[in-house]
Design an enzyme around this catalytic site. Structure first.
Site, PDB file in Angstrom:
ATOM      1  N   ASP A   1       0.708  -1.294  -0.180  1.00 56.28           N
ATOM      2  CA  ASP A   1       0.104  -0.163   0.000  1.00 56.28           C
ATOM      3  C   ASP A   1       0.868   1.270  -0.144  1.00 56.28           C
ATOM      4  O   ASP A   1       2.030   1.307  -0.474  1.00 56.28           O
ATOM      5  CB  ASP A   1      -1.136  -0.191   1.150  1.00 56.28           C
ATOM      6  CG  ASP A   1      -2.403   0.734   0.973  1.00 56.28           C
ATOM      7  OD1 ASP A   1      -2.212   1.984   0.985  1.00 56.28           O
ATOM      8  OD2 ASP A   1      -3.223   0.069   0.547  1.00 56.28           O
TER       9      ASP A   1
ATOM     10  N   ASP B   1      -6.229   5.079  -5.488  1.00 56.37           N
ATOM     11  CA  ASP B   1      -6.800   5.563  -4.286  1.00 56.37           C
ATOM     12  C   ASP B   1      -7.066   7.354  -4.698  1.00 56.37           C
ATOM     13  O   ASP B   1      -6.367   7.690  -5.845  1.00 56.37           O
ATOM     14  CB  ASP B   1      -5.624   5.533  -3.185  1.00 56.37           C
ATOM     15  CG  ASP B   1      -6.546   5.885  -1.719  1.00 56.37           C
ATOM     16  OD1 ASP B   1      -7.551   6.120  -1.797  1.00 56.37           O
ATOM     17  OD2 ASP B   1      -5.768   5.402  -0.780  1.00 56.37           O
TER      18      ASP B   1
ATOM     19  N   ASN C   1      -7.801  10.582  -1.979  1.00 56.97           N
ATOM     20  CA  ASN C   1      -8.047  10.916  -0.679  1.00 56.97           C
ATOM     21  C   ASN C   1      -8.562  12.070  -0.089  1.00 56.97           C
ATOM     22  O   ASN C   1      -8.366  12.356   1.056  1.00 56.97           O
ATOM     23  CB  ASN C   1      -6.817  10.586   0.183  1.00 56.97           C
ATOM     24  CG  ASN C   1      -6.784   8.911   0.171  1.00 56.97           C
ATOM     25  OD1 ASN C   1      -7.654   8.354   0.612  1.00 56.97           O
ATOM     26  ND2 ASN C   1      -5.695   8.271  -0.141  1.00 56.97           N
TER      27      ASN C   1
ATOM     28  N   ASP D   1     -12.856   2.447   4.629  1.00 58.91           N
ATOM     29  CA  ASP D   1     -11.751   2.316   5.086  1.00 58.91           C
ATOM     30  C   ASP D   1     -11.897   1.638   6.645  1.00 58.91           C
ATOM     31  O   ASP D   1     -11.095   1.408   7.578  1.00 58.91           O
ATOM     32  CB  ASP D   1     -10.949   3.513   5.601  1.00 58.91           C
ATOM     33  CG  ASP D   1      -9.924   3.801   4.399  1.00 58.91           C
ATOM     34  OD1 ASP D   1      -9.778   3.105   3.633  1.00 58.91           O
ATOM     35  OD2 ASP D   1      -9.561   5.028   4.494  1.00 58.91           O
TER      36      ASP D   1
HETATM   37  C1  DGJ Z   1      -6.888   5.589   1.883  1.00 52.71           C
HETATM   38  C2  DGJ Z   1      -7.318   4.153   1.750  1.00 52.71           C
HETATM   39  O1  DGJ Z   1      -8.803   3.960   1.687  1.00 52.71           O
HETATM   40  C3  DGJ Z   1      -6.543   3.216   2.584  1.00 52.71           C
HETATM   41  O2  DGJ Z   1      -6.865   1.922   2.309  1.00 52.71           O
HETATM   42  C4  DGJ Z   1      -5.232   3.347   2.491  1.00 52.71           C
HETATM   43  O3  DGJ Z   1      -4.827   2.856   1.077  1.00 52.71           O
HETATM   44  C5  DGJ Z   1      -4.771   4.742   2.570  1.00 52.71           C
HETATM   45  N1  DGJ Z   1      -5.491   5.804   1.893  1.00 52.71           N
HETATM   46  C6  DGJ Z   1      -3.323   4.951   2.199  1.00 52.71           C
HETATM   47  O4  DGJ Z   1      -2.668   6.440   2.248  1.00 52.71           O
END
Ligand code: DGJ
Length: 658
Positions: free
Chosen positions: A365, A477, A479, A549
Site C-alpha cells: 500500500d 486511491d 484521498n 476504510d
Molecule cells: C486511504 C485508503 O482507503 C486506505 O486503504 C489506504 O490505502 C490509505 N488511503 C493509504 O494512504
C-alpha cells in the site's frame, strides 16, 4: 423490445414495460413504468386528461388553453413554459432568456447501441441491447436534444441519457442537464438514499416524500461517501420480497443529483443527473454535450428482485475485460499491518506469512515512493524510495513472485502534495485559485485534470510504474474531496470555471481507459478514502472497489448490506483486519470478521507476522474454505433478510444448487 405505434413508444424488458407518448403539442408524456403489460390501444386511457388550466397555472399556448405543463405527467421538461417543477434542462440563451421549449421531431430505433463519446457507459451486443433515439428541437432556438433509451431486456434494465447539440450561431450556456426525468402518479413514495461519511458509507435512509422535495446529491467532486448516486423509489409497504420499487443509478463518478419532488396534481417527479450546483457549461455553435447515463430498473417483487436486476446488469453490462467473471485472488494488503513504515525486509516477511496461510496476491500500500513517510509529502513523485526498497519495485516484486504469489501496488495519481518535486516544478498543475489561500485536505491538492499536460503526465508516470515490474494488481486511491474548484488551464482557454468538475471526471475516465487498455491483465481496484467514489463510472474501468476504510466487521455489515442494494458482491472489496479494530476499537471474533468479509471479495489486512499460531491456523482454514466457495460468494445471487439488528445474508449459485 422497443416499438412505436401512433406516437406511443413502448419499451419492454422481460418483466417490465416503460411507455411514453407524444402529445399534440409535441411534448412527451410519461405513461407507465411497471410490470410488463400490453400497452396496445390503452395509451389514451393511460394519458392524463386536462380540460382547463386550473387556478393560477399557465396555459402552454393560446392554441392549447386547456393544457398546462405543470399539470402534465412528463418524460422531459424544460424550464420556462409553465412547468415550475425540477426541470430536465435549463439553458441561458444568447438573448439572456432562460426559457426553452423542446418539442418532438422524430425517432430512430436500432439493435445494439452507440457508446458515449465523452463519458463511460454501459455496453452490450446487438442481441442484448436496443437503442431508441428521440429527437427534440427547441421551438425558438436552433438546438437539438437527443434523448437516448437503451433497453437491456434480460436484466429488466432501461438506461437513459441525452445529448444537446447547438445548431445555432450563438453560444448557449448549460446551467442544468439531467440524464432522466419521469413523472409518476401519486405521492408519498419512499425515497431511499445511502448516505454517510468517511468510514460510515452506504447507510440506508428512507424518506417518505409527501410534500415538497427531497434531494440526494454530492458536491465533493466525486460520487461521494456522503450520498451514493444509487437510490430507490418504492411504495411504503415494499419489503425485501414484496412490493413495488424502482432502483436508479448514474454511470458517473462526479457531482451528482437525484431529486424526488411532489407536484400540485398528485404526482411525483424523479430526476437524476449532474449536480447543477456551480455547474455552467458553454456550448459553442456546432458542439454537443453529453449527459451521463442513468440506469433504471423496476421490481414488483421487492428490493431483492430490484437488486438482482442491478447485479446482473453491473456484471454483464458495466464491468469489462479479463476480470469481468474471473474469480478474484485472496490478497494481503500492507496498510493496516505497517502503514507508512515499510521496508523490503518487512514486506517480504509479511508476504511469506501470507503465503503460509494461502494468500495469493501481496499488495504494498502507501509509502513506497518519493520521501513518503507520512501523508504530508511526495504525492506526484512516482519513483521508488530506494531507502525502503533498495532493489526497486522489480526487486521486491520478483521476490514475491518467487514465493509463488503475485504482487500489487498502491497509487494515488490524481493528487499532489505541495511538498513534492512535482509541485515545485509545476505549481500551476494543482487546482487552486491564484492569489487565494487554498483549503487543503489530507495535506494534498487535486491535480487539474482539465489540463492535457497533466493528464499526459498521469498516463505516462503510471505507465512507467506499471511496466517497471510484474505488477498484477493496482489500488487506485483518491484521498480528498474538492474544495477550491479552479483550473488555470480553463481560465487561459477562456472557458468557465463551472466546467471544471465535469471536465475532471470526463478526463479521469479517459486516463483510466488508456491505462486499463495498456495493461489489460492488471486487476485494478478503485478506492477513494475508502468508499468515497463507489459508483458505476469507476466500475466501467475498474472491476472492483474498496468499500470502506472501516474494516470493523459490525460496521461492515451495514456498509456491505447498503452496497448490496445497488452493487453485486463481485465488485465489493472486503478485508479481515486486526482486533481491536483500528477504526472503531471494537473487539470481534476472527470468525465474525471472516464471515462478513467472505460475502465480498475477501482479503486480509493485518500483521500476520505477529499473530498467534492458533489464529494463523484459523486464517488458513478460512482461506481454504473461501477458495472453495468464492465463485458462489462473488458471483452468486445475494439475498437480504433482516429483522431489527439481525442481518441475514444468503448467497446461492445461479442454478440454486450451492
Ligand atoms: C486511504 C485508503 O482507503 C486506505 O486503504 C489506504 O490505502 C490509505 N488511503 C493509504 O494512504
Amino acid at each position: 423490445m422497443i416499438s412505436e405505434n401512433k406516437n406511443v413508444f413502448t419499451l419492454d424488458t422481460k418483466n417490465t414495460t416503460y411507455a411514453f407518448m407524444v402529445l399534440p403539442t409535441g411534448h412527451l408524456e410519461h405513461l407507465y413504468y411497471g410490470k410488463r403489460i400490453n400497452i396496445g390501444g390503452c395509451a389514451e386511457a393511460l394519458s392524463r386528461k386536462q380540460t382547463m388550466a386550473v387556478g393560477n397555472t399557465v396555459s402552454y399556448s393560446g392554441d392549447n388553453p386547456a393544457f398546462s405543463l405543470e399539470a402534465a405527467r412528463l418524460e422531459m421538461s424544460s424550464y420556462g413554459k409553465g412547468d415550475i417543477r425540477e426541470p430536465f434542462i435549463e439553458l441561458i440563451h444568447a438573448d439572456g432568456g432562460f426559457s426553452s421549449d423542446f418539442l418532438y421531431d422524430g425517432y430512430e430505433i436500432r439493435k445494439g447501441r452507440d457508446e458515449l463519446a465523452t463519458l463511460p457507459c454501459s455496453y452490450g451486443s446487438e442481441d442484448e441491447v436496443e437503442q431508441l433515439k428521440i429527437i427534440l428541437k427547441d421551438k425558438n432556438y436552433r438546438l437539438t436534444l437527443e434523448m437516448y433509451y437503451y433497453v437491456y431486456k434480460d436484466c429488466d434494465v432501461i438506461c437513459r441519457s441525452c445529448r444537446l447539440i447547438n445548431e445555432s450561431e450563438a453560444d448557449v450556456n448549460i446551467r442544468r442537464i439531467m440524464s432522466m426525468l419521469m413523472d409518476i402518479d401519486g405521492t408519498g413514495y419512499v425515497f431511499t438514499t445511502f448516505n454517510g461519511a468517511w468510514a460510515r458509507e452506504m447507510d440506508r435512509h428512507d424518506t417518505v416524500v409527501t410534500a415538497g422535495k427531497h434531494v440526494n446529491s454530492s458536491y465533493t467532486g466525486t460520487s461521494s461517501s456522503r450520498a451514493n448516486p444509487f437510490v430507490m423509489i418504492s411504495k411504503q409497504d415494499t419489503t425485501q420480497e414484496q412490493g413495488e420499487c424502482i432502483g436508479l443509478n448514474l454511470i458517473y463518478s462526479g457531482n451528482h443529483y437525484e431529486a424526488v419532488e411532489t407536484g400540485m396534481c398528485d404526482m411525483t417527479r424523479i430526476v437524476a443527473g449532474i449536480n447543477p450546483q456551480s455547474f455552467s457549461y458553454m456550448l459553442e455553435p456546432g458542439c454537443g454535450f453529453e449527459a451521463p447515463e442513468a440506469v433504471m430498473t423496476y421490481s414488483g417483487y421487492g428490493f431483492n428482485r430490484m437488486s438482482h436486476n442491478m447485479h446482473s446488469f453491473v456484471r454483464k453490462h458495466i464491468v469489462r475485460g479479463k476480470w469481468q467473471y474471473k474469480e478474484r485472488p485472496v490478497l494481503l494488503n500492507s496498510w493496516e499491518a505497517a502503514y507508512f513504515d515499510i521496508s523490503e525486509r518487512k514486506l517480504y516477511e509479511l508476504a511469506k506469512a501470507g503465503k503460509n496461510v494461502g494468500v495469493e496476491l501481496f499488495v504494498m500500500d502507501d509509502g513506497w515512493f518519493g520521501n513518503r513517510n507520512d501523508d504530508t509529502c511526495s504525492l506526484g513523485d512516482w519513483y521508488v524510495n530506494k531507502k525502503k526498497l533498495p532493489d526497486g519495485l522489480k526487486g521486491l516484486c520478483d521476490k514475491i513472485n518467487r514465493l509463488g504469489m503475485s504482487f500489487g501496488i498502491w497509487v494515488e495519481p490524481e493528487m499532489v502534495n505541495v511538498n513534492s518535486e512535482l509541485y515545485r516544478k509545476h505549481p500551476d498543475w494543482a487546482m487552486d485559485i491564484p492569489g487565494c489561500a487554498h483549503s487543503e485536505g489530507r495535506n494534498q491538492r487535486v491535480l487539474d485534470l482539465c489540463n492535457p499536460d497533466v493528464a499526459e503526465y498521469i498516463i505516462e508516470s503510471m505507465t512507467r510504474v506499471f511496466s517497471s515490474a510484474n505488477i498484477a494488481y493496482v489500488k487506485w486511491d483518491m484521498n480528498r474531496i474538492f474544495s477550491d474548484y479552479y483550473s488555470r488551464y480553463l481560465q487561459e482557454q477562456g472557458r468557465q470555471q463551472g466546467e471544471v468538475a465535469h471536465r475532471y471526471v470526463a478526463t479521469l475516465g479517459k486516463i483510466m481507459r488508456t491505462l486499463v487498455e495498456r495493461f489489460p491483465d492488471i486487476l485494478f481496484e478503485g478506492c477513494a478514502a475508502g468508499g468515497n467514489r463507489f459508483d458505476l463510472g469507476i466500475l466501467c474501468y475498474f472491476p472492483q472497489i474498496w468499500a470502506s476504510d472501516n474494516t470493523d466487521a459490525v460496521s461492515r455489515t451495514y456498509i456491505q448490506e447498503g452496497l448490496s442494494y445497488g452493487y453485486p458482491m463481485s465488485v465489493v472489496s472486503a478485508h479481515v483486519s486486526a482486533c481491536p479494530n483500528h477504526q472503531t476499537l471494537r473487539v470481534t471474533p476472527l470468525s465474525t470478521r471472516f464471515n462478513v468479509a467472505a460475502f465480498g471479495i475477501c482479503g486480509y489486512e493485518c500483521n500476520l507476522v505477529d499473530m498467534k499460531k492458533e489464529e494463523l491456523n484459523e486464517i488458513k482454514a478460512q482461506i481454504s474454505i473461501y477458495k472453495k466457495w468464492r465463485h458462489t460468494m462473488q458471483f452468486g445471487t445475494f439475498i437480504r433478510q433482516r429483522t431489527g439488528n439481525i442481518h441475514q445474508w444468503t448467497v446461492a449459485d445461479a442454478d440454486g444448487r450451492r
